[in-house]
Each structure stands twice: as C-alpha cells, then as structure tokens.
Scaffold this motif. Structure first.
Motif, short mmCIF file in Angstrom:
data_model
loop_
_atom_site.label_atom_id
_atom_site.label_comp_id
_atom_site.label_asym_id
_atom_site.label_seq_id
_atom_site.Cartn_x
_atom_site.Cartn_y
_atom_site.Cartn_z
N PHE A 25 0.85 -1.20 0.00
CA PHE A 25 0.00 0.00 0.00
C PHE A 25 0.89 1.26 0.00
O PHE A 25 0.70 2.17 -0.80
CB PHE A 25 -0.91 0.01 1.24
CG PHE A 25 -2.22 -0.73 1.06
CD1 PHE A 25 -2.47 -1.91 1.75
CD2 PHE A 25 -3.22 -0.22 0.23
CE1 PHE A 25 -3.68 -2.59 1.59
CE2 PHE A 25 -4.43 -0.90 0.07
CZ PHE A 25 -4.66 -2.08 0.75
N TYR A 43 -2.06 0.83 10.35
CA TYR A 43 -2.55 -0.31 9.56
C TYR A 43 -3.30 -1.30 10.45
O TYR A 43 -4.34 -1.84 10.04
CB TYR A 43 -1.40 -1.01 8.84
CG TYR A 43 -1.88 -1.98 7.77
CD1 TYR A 43 -1.65 -3.34 7.89
CD2 TYR A 43 -2.58 -1.52 6.65
CE1 TYR A 43 -2.10 -4.23 6.92
CE2 TYR A 43 -3.04 -2.40 5.67
CZ TYR A 43 -2.79 -3.75 5.81
OH TYR A 43 -3.26 -4.62 4.85
N LEU A 47 -7.03 -2.44 9.62
CA LEU A 47 -7.36 -3.85 9.31
C LEU A 47 -8.73 -4.26 9.83
O LEU A 47 -9.25 -5.32 9.45
CB LEU A 47 -6.29 -4.78 9.90
CG LEU A 47 -5.10 -5.10 8.99
CD1 LEU A 47 -4.05 -5.91 9.74
CD2 LEU A 47 -5.54 -5.85 7.74
N ARG A 55 -10.84 -0.67 2.67
CA ARG A 55 -9.92 -0.05 3.65
C ARG A 55 -9.55 1.35 3.19
O ARG A 55 -9.44 2.28 3.99
CB ARG A 55 -8.68 -0.94 3.78
CG ARG A 55 -7.83 -0.74 5.01
CD ARG A 55 -6.90 -1.93 5.21
NE ARG A 55 -7.67 -3.14 5.39
CZ ARG A 55 -7.29 -4.33 4.93
NH1 ARG A 55 -6.15 -4.49 4.27
NH2 ARG A 55 -8.03 -5.40 5.13
N HIS A 81 -5.68 0.78 -5.78
CA HIS A 81 -5.68 -0.62 -5.31
C HIS A 81 -5.06 -1.56 -6.34
O HIS A 81 -4.33 -2.50 -5.98
CB HIS A 81 -7.11 -1.07 -4.97
CG HIS A 81 -7.14 -2.39 -4.27
ND1 HIS A 81 -7.54 -3.55 -4.88
CD2 HIS A 81 -6.75 -2.73 -3.02
CE1 HIS A 81 -7.42 -4.55 -4.04
NE2 HIS A 81 -6.94 -4.08 -2.89
N THR A 123 -9.11 -11.29 0.10
CA THR A 123 -8.16 -10.68 -0.85
C THR A 123 -8.48 -11.12 -2.27
O THR A 123 -9.36 -11.94 -2.52
CB THR A 123 -6.71 -11.05 -0.47
OG1 THR A 123 -5.82 -10.22 -1.21
CG2 THR A 123 -6.39 -12.50 -0.76
N LYS A 157 -16.03 -10.41 4.52
CA LYS A 157 -16.01 -10.72 5.96
C LYS A 157 -16.12 -9.42 6.74
O LYS A 157 -15.59 -8.39 6.31
CB LYS A 157 -14.69 -11.42 6.31
CG LYS A 157 -14.47 -12.76 5.57
CD LYS A 157 -13.09 -13.30 5.86
CE LYS A 157 -12.80 -14.55 5.04
NZ LYS A 157 -11.42 -15.05 5.27
C1 XBP Z 1 -7.53 -10.10 4.59
C2 XBP Z 1 -8.04 -8.83 4.04
C3 XBP Z 1 -7.51 -8.36 2.71
C4 XBP Z 1 -6.01 -8.01 2.83
C5 XBP Z 1 -5.59 -7.07 1.71
O1 XBP Z 1 -8.06 -11.12 3.78
O2 XBP Z 1 -8.90 -8.20 4.64
O3 XBP Z 1 -8.24 -7.20 2.37
O4 XBP Z 1 -5.80 -7.31 4.06
O5 XBP Z 1 -5.85 -7.68 0.47
P1 XBP Z 1 -8.32 -12.62 4.42
P2 XBP Z 1 -6.65 -6.83 -0.67
O6 XBP Z 1 -9.82 -12.83 4.36
O7 XBP Z 1 -7.56 -13.54 3.51
O8 XBP Z 1 -7.78 -12.62 5.84
O9 XBP Z 1 -5.99 -5.48 -0.74
O10 XBP Z 1 -6.49 -7.64 -1.92
O11 XBP Z 1 -8.07 -6.76 -0.17
#
Ligand code: XBP
Ligand code: MG
Length: 242
Positions: A25, A43, A47, A55, A81, A123, A157
């Motif tokens: 990022f 971060y 998260l 995000r 992104h 992701t 999620k």
């Molecule tokens: C974790 C996430 C993802 C990553 C970043 O995914 O929330 O958004 O932090 O990846 P997981 P992207 O369900 O595998 O724990 O920027 O591609 O979203």
C-alpha cells in the motif's frame, strides 16, 4: 470421519502476509503521487475493515478533506488498489512470504486422507494465486477444490458470504467442514456460516476477541492433525446438541 473439507483463510492464516500488504500500500501511494504512509499502528487499526478497496474508503473518510477532494480521491481508489495489488503480487512472487508453520503439513495430511481443501478469503484471486504458486509450486491451485476470493461475493467478511459461496461450491453442509482463520472478522464470517472454526491469531490480530472460536491455537501445531480436528468438531457438535 465427519470432516469432509478444510476451508482456509489466506491473509494471516496460510501466511503472515499483512506486512507485505502494508508495505505494498505504501509503495503504491508513492507511485501514484500520494503523501500517505500507513504505519504499523495505523494499519493495525485499518485492518478492522476487510478488503483493500474498502480499507481505502475508510481511510479517506477519516481524512479532513473538502467534498471535492474526497470525491477526487474516491474516484482514484480502483487505480490505487490495482497499483498496490501489482506491487504486492511481485513481492509475493519474489518469495518474501513463506507459509505459516503447520500449513503444509495439514494440506499434505488432508490429501492423504482424501479430504478436500478450499480457500475463503477477502483478498483478490491474483494475490492468492501468487502466494500459492510461490509457496506450493506452479500446480498449487489444483490442490484446492474451491478458491473463494474477494469480489466474488457482494459482502466481505465479517459477512458469511464467502464461506457460504465455498460451501455451495463444495456441495457440503457446514457441519462437514472446518474453517481455519486468524482474525475476529474471519471468525465472525465462518461462525455466521455455521462452521466449526479454528483460530490461529497473527501478529496483527493477537489482541482480538476469539471467544466464539471452537479452538484457538498460537499456530497449527504438530499434535493437531485432521483426526484431532474431526474429534473436536464432533465433540462440539454433540455439546451443541444438548
Ligand atoms: C484479509 C483482508 C484483505 C487483505 C488485503 O483477507 O482483509 O483485504 O488485508 O488484500 P483474508 P486486498 O480474508 O484472507 O484474511 O488489498 O487484496 O483486499
Ligand atoms: Mg485473515
């Protein structure tokens, strides 16, 4: 054996990838001319919002901006992104991030016992493909019966959508599967889909609430095999029935 499939989360579960995401990022911000820099504490807070694009929306919403500047930045989220994802996949393909302890052992044991394994992640598919091919070899995708990723579902999620998608594609009931997660958002998603959930917290999620988990372990330890997960799943189902 009741268990028919293991469903793995990716980031923080298969591998400790979030530091690579954070650095990617920050590299992307530089590349697109933004003077943003997400520190580790920043971060860790960000998260709580799953999904890189989501995000970025949450971060922009937190900035003191004029309506015009907010609109202009929001219009650039897609390219920011994509820039980050390109940087991230190059970082992963360079071999910067190994699988977490115990993951390969569990994948191999599942294969021996003819259990299917699947992925349910927030992701992008390209990020997952880069990680699997780099850590498990170029035919790695063939090891997974279903790969549920990012934008394949409308709600990420902690919504259960990605787990429900994977269960549908597996054609299995929730009580025939076990989910392996690292975060409270992932745990909520898996439990809302009715799944037995094992949590192995990561550096980024170690202070989160895992009281709803069926089992919490610091890592996929050697004494935890498929049969132990199956026994525990059965016990929790029996306990749940009373
Ligand atoms: C974790 C996430 C993802 C990553 C970043 O995914 O929330 O958004 O932090 O990846 P997981 P992207 O369900 O595998 O724990 O920027 O591609 O979203
Ligand atoms: Mg995760």
């Amino acid at each position: 054996m009741k268990l028919k499939a293991l469903i793995f989360d990716v980031d923080g579960t298969l591998a400790d990838t979030e530091e690579a995401h954070r650095c990617s990022f920050n590299d992307a911000f530089l590349q697109v001319g933004l003077n943003w820099n997400w520190s580790k504490p920043k971060y860790a807070h960000l998260l709580s919002t799953t999904g890189g694009k989501e995000r970025l929306v949450a971060y922009i919403a937190s900035l003191p901006l004029s309506a015009a500047d907010r609109r202009a930045l929001t219009a650039r989220i897609g390219i920011i992104h994509q820039t980050k994802t390109d940087i991230y996949t190059r970082r992963i393909l360079a071999g910067d991030v190994p699988l977490r302890d115990g993951v390969l052992r569990l994948l191999d044991e599942a294969e021996r016992l003819k259990l299917r394994v699947a992925i349910a992640s927030t992701t992008t598919f390209s990020n997952i493909e880069a990680l699997l091919r780099t850590t498990l070899g170029w035919n790695a995708l063939d090891r997974f019966a279903v790969i549920g990723a990012g934008d394949q579902v409308e709600r990420k999620k902690p919504a259960p959508d990605i787990y429900r998608y994977v269960l549908h594609e597996l054609d299995l009931a929730p009580d025939e599967c076990a989910a392996i997660e690292d975060s409270a958002n992932g745990l909520r998603a898996a439990k809302a889909a009715g799944l037995y959930t094992l949590v192995t917290p990561s550096y980024w999620t170690q202070t989160e609430d895992f009281s709803a988990a069926d089992l919490v372990l610091p890592a996929l330890v050697a004494r935890l095999g498929i049969r132990e997960i199956d026994d525990h799943l059965m016990m929790t189902r029996v306990a749940f029935a009373y």
